[in-house]
Design a protein around this motif. Sequence first.
Motif, PDB file in Angstrom:
ATOM      1  N   GLY A  76       0.934  -1.399   0.246  1.00  0.00           N
ATOM      2  CA  GLY A  76       0.075  -0.275  -0.248  1.00  0.00           C
ATOM      3  C   GLY A  76       0.593   1.117  -0.014  1.00  0.00           C
ATOM      4  N   PRO A  77       1.301   1.156   0.972  1.00  0.00           N
ATOM      5  CA  PRO A  77       2.332   2.707   0.991  1.00  0.00           C
ATOM      6  C   PRO A  77       3.149   3.331   0.081  1.00  0.00           C
ATOM      7  N   SER A  78       3.843   2.228  -0.783  1.00  0.00           N
ATOM      8  CA  SER A  78       4.650   2.323  -1.786  1.00  0.00           C
ATOM      9  C   SER A  78       3.643   1.733  -3.791  1.00  0.00           C
ATOM     10  N   ARG A  79       2.231   1.497  -3.000  1.00  0.00           N
ATOM     11  CA  ARG A  79       1.498   1.375  -4.447  1.00  0.00           C
ATOM     12  C   ARG A  79       1.614   2.402  -5.729  1.00  0.00           C
ATOM     13  N   LYS A  80       2.112   3.799  -5.670  1.00  0.00           N
ATOM     14  CA  LYS A  80       2.060   4.098  -6.802  1.00  0.00           C
ATOM     15  C   LYS A  80       3.502   3.987  -7.603  1.00  0.00           C
ATOM     16  N   GLU A  81       4.598   4.058  -7.025  1.00  0.00           N
ATOM     17  CA  GLU A  81       5.531   4.130  -7.087  1.00  0.00           C
ATOM     18  C   GLU A  81       6.145   2.806  -7.725  1.00  0.00           C
ATOM     19  N   ILE A  82       4.804   1.902  -7.161  1.00  0.00           N
ATOM     20  CA  ILE A  82       5.501  -0.001  -7.968  1.00  0.00           C
ATOM     21  C   ILE A  82       4.818   0.074  -9.119  1.00  0.00           C
ATOM     22  N   LEU A  83       3.509   0.626  -9.090  1.00  0.00           N
ATOM     23  CA  LEU A  83       2.950   0.521 -10.449  1.00  0.00           C
ATOM     24  C   LEU A  83       3.389   1.752 -11.444  1.00  0.00           C
ATOM     25  N   ALA A  84       4.032   2.254 -10.451  1.00  0.00           N
ATOM     26  CA  ALA A  84       4.643   3.864 -12.267  1.00  0.00           C
ATOM     27  C   ALA A  84       5.966   3.135 -12.994  1.00  0.00           C
ATOM     28  N   ASP A  85       6.344   2.271 -12.503  1.00  0.00           N
ATOM     29  CA  ASP A  85       7.410   1.415 -13.111  1.00  0.00           C
ATOM     30  C   ASP A  85       6.808   0.475 -14.175  1.00  0.00           C
ATOM     31  N   VAL A  86       5.977  -0.689 -13.761  1.00  0.00           N
ATOM     32  CA  VAL A  86       5.298  -1.104 -14.961  1.00  0.00           C
ATOM     33  C   VAL A  86       5.103  -0.631 -16.731  1.00  0.00           C
ATOM     34  N   ILE A  87       5.555   0.390 -17.248  1.00  0.00           N
ATOM     35  CA  ILE A  87       5.406   1.097 -18.512  1.00  0.00           C
ATOM     36  C   ILE A  87       6.588   0.869 -18.831  1.00  0.00           C
ATOM     37  N   ASN A  88       7.493   0.550 -17.186  1.00  0.00           N
ATOM     38  CA  ASN A  88       8.842  -0.048 -18.552  1.00  0.00           C
ATOM     39  C   ASN A  88       9.252  -0.962 -18.685  1.00  0.00           C
ATOM     40  N   TYR A  89       8.461  -1.656 -18.758  1.00  0.00           N
ATOM     41  CA  TYR A  89       8.961  -2.855 -18.889  1.00  0.00           C
ATOM     42  C   TYR A  89       7.549  -3.872 -19.782  1.00  0.00           C
ATOM     43  N   THR A  90       5.960  -3.024 -20.024  1.00  0.00           N
ATOM     44  CA  THR A  90       5.374  -4.118 -20.910  1.00  0.00           C
ATOM     45  C   THR A  90       4.002  -2.821 -21.052  1.00  0.00           C
ATOM     46  N   ASP A  91       3.479  -3.605 -22.262  1.00  0.00           N
ATOM     47  CA  ASP A  91       2.704  -2.710 -22.262  1.00  0.00           C
ATOM     48  C   ASP A  91       0.615  -3.069 -21.805  1.00  0.00           C
ATOM     49  N   LEU A  92       1.063  -4.700 -20.742  1.00  0.00           N
ATOM     50  CA  LEU A  92      -0.347  -5.746 -21.362  1.00  0.00           C
ATOM     51  C   LEU A  92      -0.506  -4.628 -19.319  1.00  0.00           C
ATOM     52  N   THR A  93      -1.517  -5.426 -19.290  1.00  0.00           N
ATOM     53  CA  THR A  93      -2.843  -4.915 -18.219  1.00  0.00           C
ATOM     54  C   THR A  93      -2.758  -6.356 -17.450  1.00  0.00           C
ATOM     55  N   PRO A  94      -1.962  -6.294 -16.019  1.00  0.00           N
ATOM     56  CA  PRO A  94      -1.896  -8.035 -15.350  1.00  0.00           C
ATOM     57  C   PRO A  94      -3.317  -7.963 -14.688  1.00  0.00           C
ATOM     58  N   GLU A  95      -3.073  -9.290 -14.388  1.00  0.00           N
ATOM     59  CA  GLU A  95      -4.667 -10.034 -13.611  1.00  0.00           C
ATOM     60  C   GLU A  95      -4.113 -10.102 -12.364  1.00  0.00           C
ATOM     61  N   MET A  96      -4.301  -9.850 -10.999  1.00  0.00           N
ATOM     62  CA  MET A  96      -3.772 -10.238  -9.583  1.00  0.00           C
ATOM     63  C   MET A  96      -5.001 -11.300  -8.942  1.00  0.00           C
ATOM     64  N   GLN A  97      -4.614 -12.396  -8.246  1.00  0.00           N
ATOM     65  CA  GLN A  97      -5.408 -13.295  -7.706  1.00  0.00           C
ATOM     66  C   GLN A  97      -4.095 -13.561  -6.175  1.00  0.00           C
ATOM     67  N   ILE A  98      -5.200 -13.054  -4.985  1.00  0.00           N
ATOM     68  CA  ILE A  98      -4.468 -13.717  -3.648  1.00  0.00           C
ATOM     69  C   ILE A  98      -4.919 -15.200  -3.338  1.00  0.00           C
ATOM     70  N   SER A  99      -3.933 -16.270  -2.936  1.00  0.00           N
ATOM     71  CA  SER A  99      -4.599 -17.805  -2.659  1.00  0.00           C
ATOM     72  C   SER A  99      -3.657 -17.369  -1.838  1.00  0.00           C
ATOM     73  N   GLU A 100      -4.650 -18.641  -0.988  1.00  0.00           N
ATOM     74  CA  GLU A 100      -4.009 -19.098   0.215  1.00  0.00           C
ATOM     75  C   GLU A 100      -3.085 -20.488   0.125  1.00  0.00           C
ATOM     76  N   GLU A 101      -2.336 -20.653   0.383  1.00  0.00           N
ATOM     77  CA  GLU A 101      -1.340 -21.767  -0.199  1.00  0.00           C
ATOM     78  C   GLU A 101      -1.099 -22.405   0.764  1.00  0.00           C
ATOM     79  N   GLY A 102      -1.631 -24.121  -0.087  1.00  0.00           N
ATOM     80  CA  GLY A 102      -1.846 -25.187   0.410  1.00  0.00           C
ATOM     81  C   GLY A 102      -1.434 -25.722   1.293  1.00  0.00           C
TER      82      GLY A 102
END
Length: 102
Positions: A76-102
């Motif tokens: 959360g605190p660095s969300r904007k900075e981390i997401l701003a870096d995405v344009i440096n490596y891709t033009d794709l929009t990622p999908e996200m999933q949170i899972s519980e490790e089995g």
Amino acid sequence: MIKVSVMYPYKDGAIFDHEYYKNKHLPLLKEKMGDYCVRYSVDRGLSGAAPGSPPVYIASCHIYCESVESFYAGFGPSRKEILADVINYTDLTPEMQISEEG
């Protein structure tokens, strides 16, 4: 333990710099999340189920955290900075999933 999977769907002609993702973006994520990120792994898609078919995901990463709350506390605190870096490596929009490790 939970796993946050960030997956980049394959798209013909898409831009994805795997070296930047592995060597710059994910270390940035780890640095910003600190101990909230227990570890992470990265995958590079090679193929789909049929021989010679494109992968479902061109790349993905898996971020391991103690809980959903700890992920958001670290991200959360660095969300904007981390997401701003995405344009440096891709033009794709990622999908996200949170899972519980089995």
